[in-house]
Design a protein around this motif. Sequence first.
Motif, PDB file in Angstrom:
ATOM      1  N   SER A 189       0.827  -1.210   0.000  1.00 62.11           N
ATOM      2  CA  SER A 189       0.000   0.000   0.000  1.00 62.11           C
ATOM      3  C   SER A 189       0.858   1.255   0.000  1.00 62.11           C
ATOM      4  O   SER A 189       0.551   2.232  -0.692  1.00 62.11           O
ATOM      5  N   GLU A 190       1.933   1.221   0.780  1.00 57.94           N
ATOM      6  CA  GLU A 190       2.844   2.382   0.814  1.00 57.94           C
ATOM      7  C   GLU A 190       3.399   2.654  -0.588  1.00 57.94           C
ATOM      8  O   GLU A 190       3.439   3.803  -1.041  1.00 57.94           O
ATOM      9  N   GLU A 191       3.799   1.591  -1.243  1.00 61.58           N
ATOM     10  CA  GLU A 191       4.353   1.755  -2.593  1.00 61.58           C
ATOM     11  C   GLU A 191       3.288   2.271  -3.565  1.00 61.58           C
ATOM     12  O   GLU A 191       3.546   3.156  -4.380  1.00 61.58           O
ATOM     13  N   ALA A 192       2.099   1.697  -3.447  1.00 60.57           N
ATOM     14  CA  ALA A 192       1.026   2.088  -4.367  1.00 60.57           C
ATOM     15  C   ALA A 192       0.610   3.541  -4.143  1.00 60.57           C
ATOM     16  O   ALA A 192       0.407   4.299  -5.101  1.00 60.57           O
ATOM     17  N   ILE A 193       0.490   3.934  -2.876  1.00 68.76           N
ATOM     18  CA  ILE A 193       0.079   5.312  -2.564  1.00 68.76           C
ATOM     19  C   ILE A 193       1.156   6.293  -3.021  1.00 68.76           C
ATOM     20  O   ILE A 193       0.851   7.352  -3.587  1.00 68.76           O
ATOM     21  N   ALA A 194       2.408   5.920  -2.820  1.00 63.87           N
ATOM     22  CA  ALA A 194       3.513   6.791  -3.258  1.00 63.87           C
ATOM     23  C   ALA A 194       3.487   6.971  -4.772  1.00 63.87           C
ATOM     24  O   ALA A 194       3.707   8.071  -5.290  1.00 63.87           O
ATOM     25  N   TYR A 195       3.187   5.884  -5.471  1.00 68.06           N
ATOM     26  CA  TYR A 195       3.094   5.959  -6.932  1.00 68.06           C
ATOM     27  C   TYR A 195       2.016   6.969  -7.346  1.00 68.06           C
ATOM     28  O   TYR A 195       2.249   7.854  -8.167  1.00 68.06           O
TER      29      TYR A 195
END
Lengths: 320, 323
Positions: free
Chosen positions: A215-221
């Motif tokens: 989720s962290e990676e997806a939100i950062a994207y």
Amino acid sequence: MKKEEHLELYYQMVLIRLVEEQAAQLYQQGKIGGFLHLYIGQEAVSTGLISARQPQDRVITAYRDHGVAINCGLSAREVVAELLGKVTGSSKGKGGSMHMADVNKNFWGGHAIVGAHLPIAAGLALGDQYQKNDGVTICMFGDGATNIGYFHEALNLSKVWNLPVLWVCENNQYGMGTAVERASAVSEIRQKAEGYSIPSSRVDGMDVLAVRKASEEAIAYVRSGKGPYFLEIVTYRFRGHSMGDPERYRKAEEVRQWQENDPIGIYRRYLVDHAIATESELNEVDQRANETTLDAVQFAESSPEPPAEMLFQHIYVDAD
Amino acid sequence: MARITMREAISQALWEEMERDPSVFILGEEVGVWGGTYAVTKGFYDHFGPERVRDTPIAEAAIIGGAIGAALTGTRPVAELMTINFAFSAMDHIVNEAAKLHYMFGGQFVLPMVIRAVGGGGRQLGATHSQTPDAVFAHFPGLKVVAPGTPEDAKGLLKAAIRSNDPVLFIEHATLYQVRGEVPEGDYVIPLGKSKVQRPGKDVTIITYSKMLELSTKAADQLAKEGIEAEIVDLRSLRPLDMGPVLESFKKTNRAVIVEEGWRSYGVGSEVAARIYEEAFDYVDAPIQRVAQKEVPLPYNRTLEQMALPQIEDIVKAVKEVL
């Protein structure tokens, strides 16, 4: 992650589990009306996901929303009070199980028409884009919602307009009683995002830390301005679709196997095995969650009913 | 006062509100580069740019759902549906979401949004593109439904709709765009939910709105030559429905004809007639007459289509019926 953060995630998962178990009892006692969709088994999904958001990030979900509400910071008191239709509930008793929200905590409901909140999520993201806010809209929905037209209109629009929205499919294997492979042309749901050139990934929804990381990676994207992203989180609901589910569509053995994969048990073992927390510390967290739950039930049961004049309130913002 | 068309009046309202308030923006099918399928937003794209005049895919649920979400964030979207018939593809978002969110979440959700939709028959577009389903939408509490019959009202009511904090369905009749009328200079707003006497008279009350105001006025002209003075009350908003001027007029004339373009069954006329009977029964001197569309899907053939739509003669006949 710091120890306190781990304990907070664990606490939220246990709290959701206990609130849902209390809700099931209250439903059986006839104190909750309508439908009741429990989140038991899926706690790691929204706990991991929402722990990765910033305060300016909006969350919107479907009708299985009690756990999401708690993760967004709504108190167990206002969740249980809403279930009981009390004026102290998050929607003042007018929404019920499927319609919880708190806009001050950036939780935008709680929507009960399958898939209908996806275009609204695109709109929330559009509003942020228009106003040049740096928020991400996190839109959660079930596997069943990916077969309805709204899903496709919303994904398409999000890509065409490069909207800051994270699409999160909670694939719990069944749309009501119909297995994914009986209702969806593809059983790996994220493949549907490929048709709209939206990048995607798939993660184990029984592992809260894996969900959080993805989720962290997806939100950062999404926050970086690259447009929408699609996250499929594979999970399982331990209880029926709703309280009135005869569960003729799945075998007890299948449910038992998944229950051995309990997201709370997995996380608890992880915390002990990695010497992040001791058994007794975790027992204390369990105890605290239990007290919070019992307090919430007591609060809700002793709360007043909505006053009769509230029947005609909130139809319009502008009075005649 | 300037004499302008309905199209110009609506266009001016949109333009002036967008100039006044940067949170107002437009989205819909062909509103931008094309300039609007009815040319209402001609020139907007070049002036306001693609962020504020947004061409959408042909996807009505995305248009209305998108407008709802954007409105929740505090912007003021004006969503255009090319025709009201396409609103059925967004029905869930109009009646299940827009009309309910404020209530269902205990007043937390605020949706300052307008849905502009073009309705009405008479242009040989066939059954699926010619409907007047205004009463369907007026059925739902939580939605405001406005349908102006004059350029002056269109401009003032659209401005009010854009400034309103509630979801408003603003219905424009396709055959009224070329109609001219006097419009006040400068900024003015007409409150939503207020009926208006458009023509004073003493013998009979004609209650109508939108396109049928034009036909009712022509019928009243004919009747005037025979010495019959019809008073015309224009509802302008179907929800909230303002019965004040209707009842006031009826208590004076004791006779009423209700004229609408939609189908008679379960229609605007049914509602208004019922309310007159409920609230002014002692004043009734003759059974109330309803003039409405014949109960058929509107046919393509011009003659058949006109047979199905209300005509001036139907109104004249109905008035003579109640006298």
